[in-house]
Design an enzyme around this catalytic site. Structure first.
Site, PDB file in Angstrom:
ATOM      1  N   SER A 153       0.838  -1.202   0.000  1.00  0.00           N
ATOM      2  CA  SER A 153       0.000   0.000   0.000  1.00  0.00           C
ATOM      3  C   SER A 153       0.873   1.252   0.000  1.00  0.00           C
ATOM      4  CB  SER A 153      -0.926  -0.010   1.221  1.00  0.00           C
ATOM      5  OG  SER A 153      -1.823  -1.104   1.160  1.00  0.00           O
ATOM      6  N   HIS A 180       0.310 -10.606  -0.068  1.00  0.00           N
ATOM      7  CA  HIS A 180       1.550  -9.835  -0.227  1.00  0.00           C
ATOM      8  C   HIS A 180       2.398 -10.574  -1.265  1.00  0.00           C
ATOM      9  CE1 HIS A 180       5.103  -7.517   0.427  1.00  0.00           C
ATOM     10  NE2 HIS A 180       5.762  -8.515   0.967  1.00  0.00           N
ATOM     11  N   THR A 234      15.234  -6.070  -0.084  1.00  0.00           N
ATOM     12  CA  THR A 234      14.510  -4.853   0.275  1.00  0.00           C
ATOM     13  C   THR A 234      14.744  -4.627   1.762  1.00  0.00           C
ATOM     14  OG1 THR A 234      12.456  -6.034   0.789  1.00  0.00           O
ATOM     15  CG2 THR A 234      12.732  -5.229  -1.471  1.00  0.00           C
TER      16      THR A 234
END
Length: 318
Positions: A153, A180, A234
């Site tokens: 989001s 996800h 990440t």
């Protein structure tokens, strides 16, 4: 909760270490209990984090727990970051067996030792891992929170921000929902900016708000792999998403955040963890909100939930 805000982190790889650092930099934790199966990596991270305390807003205790997971039983929150990101380099579900196997080494040990706090799990595939912790332990599912599409989001808001000429992402109210992973979908019908539906803004001012929804959604969906391409991991945004959940719990915010939670009939789905907007406070997920979805968005959400079930079915012990 105790007066001291205590957080345990399992897995001090790229993400787990950044979660620890973010919690310290934001002054969210008084005691950190850290576990990893790589003793040297853990010792190095503990040393580096301790050395950073002089630059943090508040002092904190940082405890090396090795792989003695029972030492986390007294924590208010445990963040599960145990994984191997290299396995997802070419396959979004590549960590499936690694992370679920890892859960079996610690989840019951922590709960059996008396843990009564909140699980925040960010290991991937996030929804499957959250479901796994629930099935393994029988723990209250409202007290198991997957970071889920909280990160996605944020990526969606980032892309909308760019499409709208640099609009502050915090002024954008929109969510990715579902898995996800690549099957997630953007809930465009309910997307708004400061209370005004995005569809209304696009109709009134297409020059500023009339961007290609499908293109922006795909950029958000694939954003993690843009990051992976140059960094092979990440770190910052996912650590921020985990810290945001920790803050909402510690401050009993009753904040509405996208998170992976046990579905109990929302849109006709149940029995798995998947992401929807959730009201989150001291006791975990207090309520799950259902957005106004278009028919295509409902179909997309169902397909995303089905992909989660397909991954769960691949776990041969179930």
């Amino acid at each position: 909760m105790s007066d001291a805000r205590t957080v345990g982190i399992i897995g001090l790889g790229h993400v787990g270490a950044h979660v620890a650092n973010t919690l310290l930099l934001q002054g969210l934790v008084d005691e950190l209990y850290l576990c990893d199966i790589d003793a040297q990596k853990l010792a190095s991270e503990v040393q580096d984090l301790r050395d950073s305390l002089a630059f943090c807003p508040y002092n904190a205790a940082i405890v090396n727990c090795g792989d003695t997971y029972e030492k986390l039983a007294g924590c208010d929150i445990i963040v599960n970051a145990a994984g191997d990101v290299s396995l997802s380099a070419t396959n979004r579900d590549g960590e499936l067996f690694y992370t679920t196997d890892a859960c079996r080494t610690f989840a019951n040990r922590v709960v059996d030792a008396g843990f009564q706090g909140i699980w925040v799990t960010i290991a991937n595939p996030c929804d499957v891992v959250a479901t796994e912790i629930w099935h393994l332990t029988g723990y209250d599912p409202a007290r198991i929170i997957g970071s889920g599409t909280g990160l996605d989001s944020a990526r969606l808001r980032s892309q909308i921000s760019l499409a709208c000429g640099g609009l502050d992402p915090k002024s954008i109210d929109t969510y990715m929902i579902g898995e996800h992973g690549f099957s997630q979908i953007a809930a465009w019908k309910s997307a708004s900016i400061s209370g005004v539906l995005l569809s209304e803004l696009a109709a009134a001012d297409p020059e500023h708000f009339g961007f290609d929804l499908a293109e922006v959604e795909e950029l958000a969906r694939r954003g993690g792999y843009v990051t992976m391409a140059g960094k092979h991991c990440t770190e910052y945004a996912v650590a921020g998403a985990a810290a945001r959940l920790v803050a909402a719990i510690f401050h009993d915010e009753h904040a509405v955040l996208a998170a992976s939670t046990l579905l109990t009939g929302q849109y006709g789905e149940e029995g798995i963890f998947s992401s929807l907007p959730c009201i989150i406070g001291r006791n975990g997920v207090e309520r799950v909100l259902e957005l106004d979805l278009s028919d295509d968005e409902r179909a997309g959400f169902h397909a995303s939930c089905e992909h989660i079930r397909d991954n769960i079915a691949r776990l041969t012990w179930w």
